[in-house]
Design a protein around this motif. Sequence first.
Motif, PDB file in Angstrom:
ATOM      1  N   SER A  67      14.957 102.054 -74.327  1.00  0.00           N
ATOM      2  CA  SER A  67      16.255 101.926 -73.662  1.00  0.00           C
ATOM      3  C   SER A  67      17.402 101.940 -74.667  1.00  0.00           C
ATOM      4  O   SER A  67      18.462 102.527 -74.405  1.00  0.00           O
ATOM      5  N   THR A  90      17.817 105.527 -75.994  1.00  0.00           N
ATOM      6  CA  THR A  90      18.410 106.333 -74.925  1.00  0.00           C
ATOM      7  C   THR A  90      19.882 105.996 -74.751  1.00  0.00           C
ATOM      8  O   THR A  90      20.709 106.872 -74.480  1.00  0.00           O
ATOM      9  N   VAL A 136      22.634  98.686 -70.242  1.00  0.00           N
ATOM     10  CA  VAL A 136      21.328  98.839 -69.604  1.00  0.00           C
ATOM     11  C   VAL A 136      20.198  98.234 -70.438  1.00  0.00           C
ATOM     12  O   VAL A 136      19.408  97.440 -69.930  1.00  0.00           O
ATOM     13  N   PRO A 137      20.072  98.554 -71.739  1.00  0.00           N
ATOM     14  CA  PRO A 137      18.983  97.926 -72.506  1.00  0.00           C
ATOM     15  C   PRO A 137      19.124  96.418 -72.636  1.00  0.00           C
ATOM     16  O   PRO A 137      18.124  95.705 -72.699  1.00  0.00           O
ATOM     17  N   THR A 140      17.758  95.229 -69.391  1.00  0.00           N
ATOM     18  CA  THR A 140      16.334  95.530 -69.299  1.00  0.00           C
ATOM     19  C   THR A 140      15.494  94.539 -70.089  1.00  0.00           C
ATOM     20  O   THR A 140      14.375  94.189 -69.694  1.00  0.00           O
ATOM     21  N   VAL A 200      12.986  95.785 -64.390  1.00  0.00           N
ATOM     22  CA  VAL A 200      13.602  97.082 -64.672  1.00  0.00           C
ATOM     23  C   VAL A 200      14.502  97.569 -63.537  1.00  0.00           C
ATOM     24  O   VAL A 200      15.416  98.358 -63.757  1.00  0.00           O
ATOM     25  N   THR A 229      21.448 106.524 -68.832  1.00  0.00           N
ATOM     26  CA  THR A 229      20.511 105.776 -69.669  1.00  0.00           C
ATOM     27  C   THR A 229      19.347 105.251 -68.859  1.00  0.00           C
ATOM     28  O   THR A 229      18.184 105.343 -69.276  1.00  0.00           O
ATOM     29  N   ALA A 230      19.628 104.686 -67.685  1.00  0.00           N
ATOM     30  CA  ALA A 230      18.574 104.104 -66.861  1.00  0.00           C
ATOM     31  C   ALA A 230      17.564 105.159 -66.429  1.00  0.00           C
ATOM     32  O   ALA A 230      16.342 104.953 -66.519  1.00  0.00           O
ATOM     33  N   SER A 249      15.527 106.487 -69.479  1.00  0.00           N
ATOM     34  CA  SER A 249      14.656 105.444 -70.013  1.00  0.00           C
ATOM     35  C   SER A 249      13.387 105.346 -69.181  1.00  0.00           C
ATOM     36  O   SER A 249      12.287 105.181 -69.720  1.00  0.00           O
ATOM     37  N   ARG A 274       9.545 105.906 -70.357  1.00  0.00           N
ATOM     38  CA  ARG A 274       8.587 104.817 -70.168  1.00  0.00           C
ATOM     39  C   ARG A 274       7.399 105.253 -69.301  1.00  0.00           C
ATOM     40  O   ARG A 274       6.287 104.733 -69.458  1.00  0.00           O
TER      41      ARG A 274
END
Length: 421
Positions: A141, A144, A293-294, A297, A302, A343-344, A347, A351
């Motif tokens: 994340s 990204t 976002v990260p 996360t 998530v 990004t979400a 990511s 993943r």
Amino acid sequence: MEKELPTNSHRSVRNRLPWIVVGVVLVALSLRGPIIAPTPIITSIQADIGLSSVAAGLLTGLPVLLFALFTPAASAVIRRAGPEAAVLLCLAGVLVGTVIRSLGSTPVVLVGTVIIGAAIAVGNIVVPVIIRRDVSWRRVSVVTAAYTAALNVGSMITALGTAPLAAAVGWRWALAIWGLLALAGLVYWFGLARRRPGATETAPARVPEAAQEGEQTRPSGPTTPPAPSRETSRVRRIGWLLTFAFCGQAMAYYSVTAWLPTLLADTRGLSLATSGASASLFQIAAVIGAFGVPLLTARTPVWVPVAAIGALWITLPIGLLVAPGWYIGWSIIGGAAQGGGFTAIFSIVARTARSSAEAATMSARTQGIGYLAATVGPPLAGGLNTATGGWTAPLLLVLAATLVFTLGGILAAVSARAGRG
């Protein structure tokens, strides 16, 4: 969340990670800036070479269409040549296209634009593949987010710098100078590709989430057996949900990018220069969402970051409808949403994919269909404005697109989490 195993391959990837991050950022700087660069000086280009309004629109619209049309070919290039070669092809194409676009008449300008769009399509697909392959689970994340932020920084730099450069050296040199970013990335990745230890995937070995919670799990070997059909179906379902989400993300982003300055000029009485500066907050604020976002996360399930980003996205059109005087706030909120949404989505791609080939397929499908939706958004929003004489209908279109992102993104995130439980 999966846990990394301390293998030699893991240590190799960890040592390589800072170089990969720098490389990803250098690629990202060349993936949006070349499209944005002509927009501040479009009147100068039109006056010099007699570019029609339709052709002027193609300078920004054609690359986005090529993102959609060229993704199957881009995916094939990555599978056959490998990620590093695909990156080099992307950057070389951007450089060549940028030079050609700055040289001649309308046909030559459009040829250069086509080359740029096709090259960027390859870069769009290959970066998530490299992140999936070379970045450990916990850092996907964040890397990204750095990629997303660099996309927007590249757009901002070219948007702010092209007009002053054109005033100093003319529009042709002003466009050509941005090729230096692609040249820098090309030199860097040529060196990085030569240093890569071997041709096999070196992503860190991973174990299920249960191992992180203290259960005994057998370490996986360098290879893993084929996944059962149920897992394949689950990954395919997640991929289609992400495609659905990205359709909403891309349509909302390009519609707002195309029409927010005009909307502000019409509804708030701002000059085009002032409305353009205000609308630029929509691009700059993407950095906030990208790195938000990260952070979420790491501390929440998530689906929570996706739901939060969806709420911010939905706030933008509703805010402009019910309280247009607060347009600066809505621009910032919407900007954070568009950076976080990109990004979400990617990511989750990194993943979920179990191999570089699968990551390339998911990324190609998601972006190919999503960018096709993006090409529909701006003209549809403009047509609604013309037909109704106002901005309510276009904003309702953006609202529908943000709801599509939110629904698809949450369902994909929940499915991804359920598969790791």
